[in-house]
Design a protein around this motif. Structure first.
Motif, PDB file in Angstrom:
ATOM      1  N   LEU A  79     -78.603 -55.226 103.940  1.00  0.00           N
ATOM      2  CA  LEU A  79     -79.027 -56.623 103.807  1.00  0.00           C
ATOM      3  C   LEU A  79     -78.873 -57.149 102.379  1.00  0.00           C
ATOM      4  CD1 LEU A  79     -82.202 -56.417 106.078  1.00  0.00           C
ATOM      5  CD2 LEU A  79     -79.974 -57.321 106.691  1.00  0.00           C
ATOM      6  N   GLY A  80     -77.637 -57.087 101.871  1.00  0.00           N
ATOM      7  CA  GLY A  80     -77.375 -57.450 100.487  1.00  0.00           C
ATOM      8  C   GLY A  80     -77.091 -58.914 100.261  1.00  0.00           C
ATOM      9  N   ALA A  81     -77.973 -59.787 100.693  1.00  0.00           N
ATOM     10  CA  ALA A  81     -77.747 -61.225 100.534  1.00  0.00           C
ATOM     11  C   ALA A  81     -77.598 -61.618  99.072  1.00  0.00           C
ATOM     12  CB  ALA A  81     -78.900 -62.005 101.174  1.00  0.00           C
ATOM     13  N   TYR A 185     -66.410 -46.338 112.276  1.00  0.00           N
ATOM     14  CA  TYR A 185     -67.757 -46.690 111.819  1.00  0.00           C
ATOM     15  C   TYR A 185     -68.766 -46.429 112.924  1.00  0.00           C
ATOM     16  CZ  TYR A 185     -71.494 -49.530 109.756  1.00  0.00           C
ATOM     17  OH  TYR A 185     -72.680 -49.971 109.239  1.00  0.00           O
ATOM     18  N   THR A 186     -69.925 -45.893 112.552  1.00  0.00           N
ATOM     19  CA  THR A 186     -71.002 -45.656 113.513  1.00  0.00           C
ATOM     20  C   THR A 186     -72.285 -46.265 112.969  1.00  0.00           C
ATOM     21  OG1 THR A 186     -71.850 -43.579 112.603  1.00  0.00           O
ATOM     22  CG2 THR A 186     -69.915 -43.440 114.039  1.00  0.00           C
ATOM     23  N   THR A 187     -73.306 -46.330 113.802  1.00  0.00           N
ATOM     24  CA  THR A 187     -74.578 -46.914 113.378  1.00  0.00           C
ATOM     25  C   THR A 187     -75.499 -45.888 112.736  1.00  0.00           C
ATOM     26  OG1 THR A 187     -75.465 -46.558 115.599  1.00  0.00           O
ATOM     27  CG2 THR A 187     -74.501 -48.715 115.134  1.00  0.00           C
ATOM     28  N   ALA A 188     -75.119 -44.617 112.748  1.00  0.00           N
ATOM     29  CA  ALA A 188     -75.969 -43.560 112.196  1.00  0.00           C
ATOM     30  C   ALA A 188     -75.349 -42.967 110.935  1.00  0.00           C
ATOM     31  CB  ALA A 188     -76.181 -42.467 113.246  1.00  0.00           C
ATOM     32  N   TYR A 189     -76.209 -42.552 110.019  1.00  0.00           N
ATOM     33  CA  TYR A 189     -75.749 -41.904 108.790  1.00  0.00           C
ATOM     34  C   TYR A 189     -74.898 -40.688 109.141  1.00  0.00           C
ATOM     35  CZ  TYR A 189     -75.900 -39.738 104.204  1.00  0.00           C
ATOM     36  OH  TYR A 189     -75.542 -39.176 103.002  1.00  0.00           O
ATOM     37  N   PRO A 190     -73.795 -40.442 108.442  1.00  0.00           N
ATOM     38  CA  PRO A 190     -73.278 -41.120 107.245  1.00  0.00           C
ATOM     39  C   PRO A 190     -72.358 -42.301 107.538  1.00  0.00           C
ATOM     40  CG  PRO A 190     -71.976 -39.182 107.642  1.00  0.00           C
ATOM     41  CD  PRO A 190     -73.012 -39.214 108.731  1.00  0.00           C
ATOM     42  N   TYR A 191     -72.383 -42.813 108.747  1.00  0.00           N
ATOM     43  CA  TYR A 191     -71.766 -44.095 109.137  1.00  0.00           C
ATOM     44  C   TYR A 191     -70.262 -44.091 109.376  1.00  0.00           C
ATOM     45  CZ  TYR A 191     -76.399 -45.545 107.779  1.00  0.00           C
ATOM     46  OH  TYR A 191     -77.761 -45.641 107.677  1.00  0.00           O
ATOM     47  N   PHE A 192     -69.549 -43.089 108.925  1.00  0.00           N
ATOM     48  CA  PHE A 192     -68.124 -43.017 109.232  1.00  0.00           C
ATOM     49  C   PHE A 192     -67.761 -41.640 109.764  1.00  0.00           C
ATOM     50  CE2 PHE A 192     -68.041 -46.697 106.451  1.00  0.00           C
ATOM     51  CZ  PHE A 192     -67.111 -47.509 107.066  1.00  0.00           C
ATOM     52  N   LEU A 193     -66.943 -41.650 110.805  1.00  0.00           N
ATOM     53  CA  LEU A 193     -66.388 -40.421 111.366  1.00  0.00           C
ATOM     54  C   LEU A 193     -64.890 -40.436 111.129  1.00  0.00           C
ATOM     55  CD1 LEU A 193     -68.225 -40.383 114.827  1.00  0.00           C
ATOM     56  CD2 LEU A 193     -68.875 -39.132 112.750  1.00  0.00           C
ATOM     57  N   HIS A 216     -66.195 -49.030 102.034  1.00  0.00           N
ATOM     58  CA  HIS A 216     -67.353 -49.497 101.264  1.00  0.00           C
ATOM     59  C   HIS A 216     -67.562 -50.997 101.495  1.00  0.00           C
ATOM     60  CE1 HIS A 216     -69.889 -50.156  97.638  1.00  0.00           C
ATOM     61  NE2 HIS A 216     -69.111 -51.202  97.431  1.00  0.00           N
ATOM     62  N   ASN A 217     -66.485 -51.763 101.456  1.00  0.00           N
ATOM     63  CA  ASN A 217     -66.588 -53.207 101.693  1.00  0.00           C
ATOM     64  C   ASN A 217     -67.052 -53.501 103.111  1.00  0.00           C
ATOM     65  OD1 ASN A 217     -65.748 -53.777  99.094  1.00  0.00           O
ATOM     66  ND2 ASN A 217     -63.607 -54.127  99.654  1.00  0.00           N
ATOM     67  N   PHE A 218     -66.520 -52.737 104.065  1.00  0.00           N
ATOM     68  CA  PHE A 218     -66.904 -52.953 105.458  1.00  0.00           C
ATOM     69  C   PHE A 218     -68.393 -52.680 105.648  1.00  0.00           C
ATOM     70  CE2 PHE A 218     -67.668 -51.639 109.826  1.00  0.00           C
ATOM     71  CZ  PHE A 218     -67.054 -52.652 110.544  1.00  0.00           C
ATOM     72  N   ASN A 219     -68.852 -51.557 105.101  1.00  0.00           N
ATOM     73  CA  ASN A 219     -70.259 -51.201 105.243  1.00  0.00           C
ATOM     74  C   ASN A 219     -71.160 -52.267 104.629  1.00  0.00           C
ATOM     75  OD1 ASN A 219     -72.440 -49.087 105.759  1.00  0.00           O
ATOM     76  ND2 ASN A 219     -72.676 -49.448 103.575  1.00  0.00           N
ATOM     77  N   PHE A 220     -70.780 -52.764 103.454  1.00  0.00           N
ATOM     78  CA  PHE A 220     -71.548 -53.816 102.794  1.00  0.00           C
ATOM     79  C   PHE A 220     -71.630 -55.071 103.656  1.00  0.00           C
ATOM     80  CE2 PHE A 220     -70.751 -57.461  99.647  1.00  0.00           C
ATOM     81  CZ  PHE A 220     -72.090 -57.818  99.597  1.00  0.00           C
ATOM     82  N   LEU A 221     -70.491 -55.544 104.162  1.00  0.00           N
ATOM     83  CA  LEU A 221     -70.453 -56.803 104.897  1.00  0.00           C
ATOM     84  C   LEU A 221     -70.995 -56.667 106.319  1.00  0.00           C
ATOM     85  CD1 LEU A 221     -67.010 -58.087 103.615  1.00  0.00           C
ATOM     86  CD2 LEU A 221     -69.286 -58.858 102.912  1.00  0.00           C
ATOM     87  N   LYS A 222     -70.790 -55.514 106.923  1.00  0.00           N
ATOM     88  CA  LYS A 222     -71.336 -55.284 108.258  1.00  0.00           C
ATOM     89  C   LYS A 222     -72.857 -55.382 108.235  1.00  0.00           C
ATOM     90  CE  LYS A 222     -71.204 -53.782 112.612  1.00  0.00           C
ATOM     91  NZ  LYS A 222     -70.595 -54.581 113.705  1.00  0.00           N
ATOM     92  N   ARG A 223     -73.440 -54.980 107.116  1.00  0.00           N
ATOM     93  CA  ARG A 223     -74.894 -54.982 106.982  1.00  0.00           C
ATOM     94  C   ARG A 223     -75.404 -56.204 106.211  1.00  0.00           C
ATOM     95  NH1 ARG A 223     -77.122 -50.196 108.449  1.00  0.00           N
ATOM     96  NH2 ARG A 223     -75.641 -48.601 109.086  1.00  0.00           N
ATOM     97  N   GLU A 224     -74.529 -57.191 106.042  1.00  0.00           N
ATOM     98  CA  GLU A 224     -74.910 -58.456 105.406  1.00  0.00           C
ATOM     99  C   GLU A 224     -74.474 -59.572 106.339  1.00  0.00           C
ATOM    100  OE1 GLU A 224     -75.970 -61.140 104.113  1.00  0.00           O
ATOM    101  OE2 GLU A 224     -74.612 -61.564 102.462  1.00  0.00           O
ATOM    102  N   PRO A 225     -75.183 -59.746 107.453  1.00  0.00           N
ATOM    103  CA  PRO A 225     -74.724 -60.679 108.494  1.00  0.00           C
ATOM    104  C   PRO A 225     -74.667 -62.133 108.060  1.00  0.00           C
ATOM    105  CG  PRO A 225     -76.963 -59.929 108.942  1.00  0.00           C
ATOM    106  CD  PRO A 225     -76.443 -59.066 107.836  1.00  0.00           C
ATOM    107  N   GLY A 226     -75.314 -62.468 106.946  1.00  0.00           N
ATOM    108  CA  GLY A 226     -75.255 -63.844 106.458  1.00  0.00           C
ATOM    109  C   GLY A 226     -74.232 -64.042 105.360  1.00  0.00           C
ATOM    110  N   ALA A 227     -73.350 -63.068 105.161  1.00  0.00           N
ATOM    111  CA  ALA A 227     -72.381 -63.135 104.058  1.00  0.00           C
ATOM    112  C   ALA A 227     -71.510 -64.382 104.132  1.00  0.00           C
ATOM    113  CB  ALA A 227     -71.508 -61.876 104.057  1.00  0.00           C
TER     114      ALA A 227
END
Length: 274
Positions: A79-81, A185-193, A216-227
């Protein structure tokens, strides 16, 4: 008990803009949003992930490379708004060399306090928009949004829906581009297979710094839905440049969006590059 905020003005983040910096990033937060920025600027950026490594997308990663060749690309956390809004300072995304990520001169979201948009009427509901049971935006509740976005820059509900759909479509296309390279990409840590059936692709896990930077960019934006609303300029450029690298491991503006599968993404990313 007086209602006074513990922190106002300058907020020191948990990370540096570059690994060579002697001190952490300090953001002068307008209004009374410093308390928001303390969490929503995240816990790291590209420099956190890559340390002292030179930013070089073509650099081949191995078990002895920094970062180690693990499946994680989660330096930013969730949630890196504020990380989006203050991208010029946070340098949150993996910024590909030779590309500009500077905001246009008319970008002013970084001159507002988070509470200006999210706490209209001094309430603590934090909603900027109203959505129906299907998650479709039906109303813009923030008066600050309507106040700023007026005249030729008006942002009616229909336009905001287009922005949201374009972003979601672009994220879906981005996800497909990672899968095509063997990164799921997955929803569980470590998030990439690492799921490539191509042994040459699967052998080294993250093959290049540019691949890990894209993830890294995907993970950031995937978890910043208001980007798409917080800083659509920076968001579009991170997505476009990541796609540009992933399609042929070169920065050559070769991005082609399947307009039949991702019609909203094709339109939304149209002004990102070159």
């Amino acid at each position: 008990e007086t209602g006074a905020l513990r922190v106002e003005g300058n907020m020191t983040l948990d990370y540096k803009a570059a690994s060579t910096d002697s001190s952490n990033i300090v953001i002068n937060v307008p209004g009374k949003g410093a308390v928001c920025v303390s969490c929503h600027a995240g816990r790291g950026n590209a420099a956190t992930l890559f340390g002292a490594s030179t930013i070089d997308p073509a650099a081949v990663l191995s078990g002895t490379t920094t970062p180690k060749n693990s499946a994680t690309a989660t330096a930013t956390h969730y949630l890196g708004a504020a990380a989006s809004i203050f991208a010029a300072q946070t340098k949150t995304g993996y910024e590909y060399p030779g590309r500009s990520y500077a905001a246009p001169v008319y970008f002013e979201h970084n001159t507002l306090g988070c509470n200006d948009c999210h706490m209209g009427g001094k309430n603590h509901k934090f909603e900027v928009v109203e959505k129906d049971s299907k998650g479709v935006i039906t109303e813009i509740k923030s008066q600050k949004c309507l106040e700023c976005h007026s005249g030729p820059y008006a942002m009616p509900v229909t336009k905001l829906r287009e922005e949201e759909k374009g972003f979601e479509d672009a994220i879906a296309a981005f996800n497909d581009a990672l899968i095509a390279q063997g990164y799921t990409y997955t929803t569980a840590y470590p998030y990439f297979l690492f799921t490539s059936t191509d042994s040459a692709k699967a052998a080294l896990k993250w093959r290049t710094q540019g691949d890990l930077g894209a993830a890294h960019n995907f993970n950031f934006l995937k978890r910043e839905p208001g980007a798409y609303a917080h800083n659509r300029f920076y968001t579009k450029r991170l997505i476009y440049d990541s796609l540009d690298w992933l399609d042929n491991n070169q920065m050559d503006n070769s991005v082609v969006i399947n307009s039949l599968k991702y019609p909203f993404a094709a339109k939304w990313l149209g002004d990102a590059r070159p």
